[in-house]
Design a protein around this motif. Structure first.
Motif, short mmCIF file in Angstrom:
data_model
loop_
_atom_site.label_atom_id
_atom_site.label_comp_id
_atom_site.label_asym_id
_atom_site.label_seq_id
_atom_site.Cartn_x
_atom_site.Cartn_y
_atom_site.Cartn_z
N CYS A 41 43.90 29.07 43.78
CA CYS A 41 45.10 28.53 44.42
C CYS A 41 44.66 27.74 45.65
CB CYS A 41 46.05 29.66 44.80
SG CYS A 41 46.72 30.54 43.36
N LEU A 45 44.70 29.30 49.81
CA LEU A 45 45.51 30.48 49.48
C LEU A 45 44.66 31.58 48.84
CD1 LEU A 45 48.22 31.95 49.32
CD2 LEU A 45 48.66 30.74 47.19
N SER A 46 43.85 31.24 47.84
CA SER A 46 43.03 32.27 47.20
C SER A 46 42.00 32.84 48.16
CB SER A 46 42.33 31.70 45.96
OG SER A 46 43.26 31.48 44.93
N ALA A 48 42.16 32.99 51.47
CA ALA A 48 42.83 33.81 52.48
C ALA A 48 43.28 35.14 51.88
CB ALA A 48 44.03 33.06 53.06
N TRP A 49 43.78 35.09 50.65
CA TRP A 49 44.20 36.33 49.97
C TRP A 49 43.01 37.27 49.84
CZ3 TRP A 49 49.22 37.05 47.77
CH2 TRP A 49 49.37 38.25 47.09
N PRO A 67 45.42 36.41 44.33
CA PRO A 67 46.86 36.37 44.12
C PRO A 67 47.20 36.74 42.67
CG PRO A 67 46.13 34.39 45.26
CD PRO A 67 44.90 35.13 44.83
N GLN A 70 47.16 33.90 40.27
CA GLN A 70 45.94 33.09 40.25
C GLN A 70 45.80 32.31 38.94
OE1 GLN A 70 43.60 32.82 42.73
NE2 GLN A 70 41.71 32.24 41.75
N CYS A 73 47.63 29.11 38.99
CA CYS A 73 46.96 28.07 39.77
C CYS A 73 45.83 27.42 38.97
CB CYS A 73 46.42 28.65 41.07
SG CYS A 73 47.69 29.28 42.19
N ILE A 137 58.34 32.25 47.24
CA ILE A 137 56.92 31.91 47.06
C ILE A 137 56.78 30.75 46.07
CG2 ILE A 137 54.72 32.74 46.10
CD1 ILE A 137 55.58 35.56 47.20
N MET A 141 55.36 27.05 46.91
CA MET A 141 54.20 26.50 46.20
C MET A 141 54.56 25.18 45.53
SD MET A 141 52.41 29.95 44.70
CE MET A 141 51.05 29.09 43.91
N SER A 144 54.81 22.52 48.13
CA SER A 144 53.47 22.23 48.66
C SER A 144 52.70 21.31 47.72
CB SER A 144 52.70 23.53 48.88
OG SER A 144 53.31 24.31 49.87
#
Length: 167
Positions: A41, A45-46, A48-49, A67, A70, A73, A137, A141, A144
């Motif tokens: 992601c 995002l991935s 940070a997760w 996530p 995932q 993504c 969410i 996404m 984004s």
């Protein structure tokens, strides 16, 4: 005019010149599609997760190291990598990108449906509250990738990122 129609009316004229530039890259016989690569992601995002899950064990036990969406993504990245058919017109490329983004949104929502009963029990929330969180969410996404995935940007997660950067 409906909101989707208004959104397209705003996006289309702003984005088509970028799809025209991508089409020129894709049809140039000197260019080839690079091997597929994904960051999971995008936008960190991935990563940070993973960092958060490594730091907080309870979070990792409930949600995992990556996530739960995932796979959505990575599927989305496969579509973004190629940027549609090599011979797609700019409008076809625009439509394919929007379809890929909508599919990402739907995949995240489907993941939420699968996880709602367990998460509602885990956090003492109603299933409606969990569903609302997943809608938020998925919508975030979607917005984004609509904003950050325009082709021929300098971003590494742009539509058609498997092709050389546009001139």
């Amino acid at each position: 005019m409906t909101l989707p129609a208004l959104t397209e009316a705003l996006e289309l004229p702003l984005e088509i010149p970028h799809h025209e530039r991508l089409a020129a890259q894709k049809t140039d016989p000197r260019n080839a599609l690079a091997a597929f690569a994904t960051d999971g992601c995008s936008g960190g995002l991935s990563a940070a997760w993973d960092a958060f899950a490594s730091w907080i064990g309870e979070f990792r036990q409930v949600h995992g190291k990556l996530p739960p969406w995932q796979h959505c993504c990575v599927d989305h990245d496969r579509l973004y990598h190629a940027g549609g058919a090599r011979d797609a017109t700019p409008r076809e490329s625009f439509d394919a990108r929007r379809a890929a983004d909508l599919a990402l949104r739907q995949c995240v929502l489907s993941t939420g449906v699968e996880r709602t009963p367990a998460l509602a029990g885990e956090y003492g929330l109603s299933q409606g509250q969990v569903a609302a969180l997943y809608r938020a969410i998925a919508d975030l996404m979607y917005r984004s990738v609509r904003l950050g995935g325009i082709p021929c940007s300098a971003l590494p997660w742009r539509w058609g990122y498997g092709w050389p950067h546009c001139d």
